[in-house]
Write an enzyme that holds these catalytic residues in place. Structure first.
Site, short mmCIF file in Angstrom:
data_model
loop_
_atom_site.label_atom_id
_atom_site.label_comp_id
_atom_site.label_asym_id
_atom_site.label_seq_id
_atom_site.Cartn_x
_atom_site.Cartn_y
_atom_site.Cartn_z
CG LEU A 96 -23.55 -31.58 45.07
CD1 LEU A 96 -23.72 -30.33 45.92
CD2 LEU A 96 -24.00 -31.32 43.64
CG ASP A 97 -17.58 -33.38 41.20
OD1 ASP A 97 -17.87 -34.59 41.31
OD2 ASP A 97 -17.53 -32.78 40.12
NE ARG A 98 -11.57 -31.77 47.01
CZ ARG A 98 -10.33 -32.03 46.60
NH1 ARG A 98 -9.64 -32.99 47.16
NH2 ARG A 98 -9.82 -31.35 45.59
#
Length: 261
Positions: A96-98
């Site tokens: 997942l993106d940050r």
């Protein structure tokens, strides 16, 4: 690794006889040496000897990188397993993106990692996301548009029919809030390209709110309004069907009528 039949160790060239059961024991003996253990609160939704399912908060990178050497999920898990006195090699399955919240899977050992990676490749891990987007998209749709890295950027992606890799996103409109002209949508992925949902929703004219790369509209939220809500897959060792859901994040509740004031 240990091989045994009926509790007795055997060699790998042992030929099985009728009604015998071969037991294989895999043990981690080394740690991911470059990951610095860092104490942090982790929302571990599920854990057994093969996998972990974690509900990731916004602002937490999944992997160490330049500028994020000690404050990532990898660091937190390294500390968690050091406190337990267990070796741990970091093997995250669905990234997942940050600033994306929600569920992701971490494999505990090489076997579960290999099985889960193959399941990802064969689209056997079903992922549902929730996003708040600008405007009101169609009731449902499929965005089939190849994605490539944008020229001159290390992180930004674009739809590019010439250089892009195949990417397909299905979306379904859940609700529309006319007061703020935004919608809550559910999304599922056939592919897992970097920034796929963010790029595809911008491409069809309904970008995610709070997205610093593709739509820096911070009226209601300071991060991309994207949440990994649901994971469904078969356990990599037992084959049991597993289903997990994460609660709707509080900072995305502005989409509901009356909550934005």
């Amino acid at each position: 690794m240990g091989l045994s039949i009926g509790g007795e160790r055997v060699c790998s060239n042992r030929v099985l006889k009728e009604n015998e059961t071969l037991e294989v024991r895999l043990e981690e003996t080394e740690n991911s040496g470059t990951i610095v253990p860092t104490a942090m609160d982790l929302d571990i939704v599920y854990e057994d000897e093969d996998i972990l399912v974690i509900n990731k908060p916004a602002g937490l990178p999944v992997h160490p990188s330049q500028g994020h050497y000690e404050n990532t999920l990898a660091n937190g898990l390294a500390y968690y397993f050091r406190q337990k006195g267990e070796p741990f090699v970091y093997r995250v399955v669905n990234r997942l993106d940050r600033d994306t919240t929600g569920l992701l899977i971490v494999a505990r050992h090489g076997l579960s990692s290999a099985v889960l990676s193959e399941m990802v490749k064969n689209r056997q891990i079903h992922r549902e996301y929730l996003a708040v987007v600008s405007g009101m998209p169609d009731r449902e749709g499929c965005i089939d548009a190849p994605i490539a890295r944008a020229d001159g950027s290390a992180i930004m992606r674009i739809v590019d029919p010439i250089r892009g890799e195949k990417a397909c996103t299905h979306y379904h409109l859940i609700s529309y809030n006319p007061t703020i002209d935004c919608s809550l949508v559910s999304l599922t992925l056939e592919t897992g390209r970097t920034h796929q949902i963010r790029v595809h929703m911008k491409y069809v004219g309904h970008p995610l709110l709070g997205d610093f790369l593709y739509n820096p509209d911070y009226r209601f939220i300071g991060r991309q309004a994207l949440h990994s809500r649901r994971l469904a897959f078969k356990h990599p060792v037992s084959g049991q069907q597993m289903v997990f859901e994460a609660a709707f994040p509080g900072d995305m509740e502005f989409i509901f009528p009356g909550s934005e004031t």
